[in-house]
Design an enzyme around this catalytic site. Structure first.
Site: not given
Ligand code: XIL
Length: 379
Positions: A165, A270
């Site tokens: 991220e 995810e």
């Protein structure tokens, strides 16, 4: 008695020999029942699940994990704040518990994650005087951490999210203590450090909102530049915190195609489908209703079934680029988000989505290429 034992010993020797043949012939996988997710996924991609320690310690939850999945990732237990809460003091026990579970059940372990702006203890960025550390000190701490973790898990964890991220939705670099202190090169540097410790593992850049065109463009540009001379980043993790509508099939395919065009291997890392974002099933398909709430959804399980089937069809279509699809939680009551995002409900019962995904996997043609992760000959 004696005879019985020796017969069992012979059988077991034959079993071992068969296993040795299976392992020595590369990716040959033992046939598994095609009525589980892990059996049906063979020949497509690995199917993974995120497990926190409390799921691992729950008999029912861990039994479902072992039955349906052949890949695991620690939901939190391999993050910096757990693994190195204080400088140089490593806590590998929770991660080791997951590795032992995986080894016992013939599952691959994915490592998550080495560098992130979140779940990283404050000491990493501060000196004893409380002031921000210099670039040199932070690089040293980063190298120590990466070296210790990858050395500990060498031969046990084959793929790692090295950086997590690091980009904003507009495709620019996220402002974080990592980027502030080290500059934009910190991503590439972390991958190079990881490669130096263990040349055999697959190194992944992992992020959410990959279907966002600007974000994806920024990430792809960075990866292509980093990989210009030699491959530094092996894989892209598309987190897949999606919902019943977003991304639509066209956007999901475009996202996968553009990411695959970098030459990186892909994982959906995810996956969960947020059911709280205001959608209803109109009978003409799922439609977004601004400001709506759950009450508008007449049959969430039906909506989830159709949506999971739709996206797994897409994953199968691009399976030559996709090495694993991992769901972020074993069941709704373990999810990090509210609602009913996962394949198993809060009573640990399989939703209709499970059979639908199994059907999609069983009906789709198998992978043509043998490109993909080498999971130490496990799969
Ligand atoms: C989440 C976990 O699921 C939560 O238990 C924890 O409190 C916060 O982190 N992107 C990631 C994951 O890369 O590590 C995050 O996991 C979810 C978003």
């Amino acid at each position: 008695m004696k005879r019985k034992h020796s017969f069992a010993a012979i059988l077991s020797a034959i079993g071992m020999a068969a296993l040795a043949v299976a392992c020595s012939s590369g990716n040959t996988a033992a046939p598994e029942s095609t009525d589980t997710l892990r059996g049906a996924s063979q020949g497509h991609f690995q199917i993974g699940v995120a497990l926190p320690t409390r799921a691992l310690n729950n008999k029912e939850a861990s039994a479902i994990a072992a039955k349906h999945f052949n890949r695991v990732v620690a939901e939190n237990e391999m993050k910096w704040d757990t693994i190195e809460p204080q400088e140089g003091k490593f806590n590998f026990a929770p991660g080791d518990q997951l590795v032992a579970f995986a080894q016992k059940n013939g599952m691959a372990v994915h490592g998550h994650c080495l560098v992130w702006h979140s779940q990283t203890p404050a000491w990493v960025f501060r000196g004893e005087d409380g002031k921000q550390v210099t670039k040199e000190v932070l690089l040293k701490r980063l190298k120590n951490h990466i070296t210790a973790v990858l050395t500990h898990y060498k031969g046990k964890v084959a793929t790692w999210d090295v950086v997590n991220e690091a980009f904003n939705d507009d495709g620019t670099l996220r402002r974080s203590q990592w980027s502030n202190i080290l500059g934009p090169d910190f991503i590439k540097t972390a991958f190079e450090m990881a490669r130096e410790v263990d040349p055999d593992i697959t190194l992944i850049y992992n992020d959410y909102s990959m279907p966002n065109d600007s974000k994806r463009a920024g990430i792809i540009k960075y990866i292509n530049e980093a990989n210009k001379d030699k491959k530094v980043i092996d894989g892209i993790g598309l987190q897949g915190h999606w919902d019943l509508n977003y991304p639509n099939a066209e956007l999901a395919e475009r996202t996968i195609k553009e990411c695959a065009a970098t030459g990186c291997r892909l994982v959906v890392s995810e996956l969960d489908l947020n059911t709280n974002r205001g959608f209803r099933n109109s009978g003409r398909g799922l439609e977004r209703v601004e400001g709506a709430n759950d009450a508008n959804i007449s049959d969430m399980n039906r909506a989830l079934r159709d949506r999971y089937a739709e996206i797994f069809k897409i994953f199968c279509k691009y399976q030559d680029s996709i090495d694993a699809v991992t769901v972020w939680g074993i069941a709704d009551n373990y999810s990090w988000i509210r609602g009913e995002p996962l394949l198993f409900d809060s009573k640990l019962q399989a939703k209709p989505a499970v059979d639908a995904v199994i059907k999609v996997l069983n009906e789709a043609p198998k992978k043509k290429s043998d490109k993909g992760f080498d999971f130490f000959g496990l799969f």
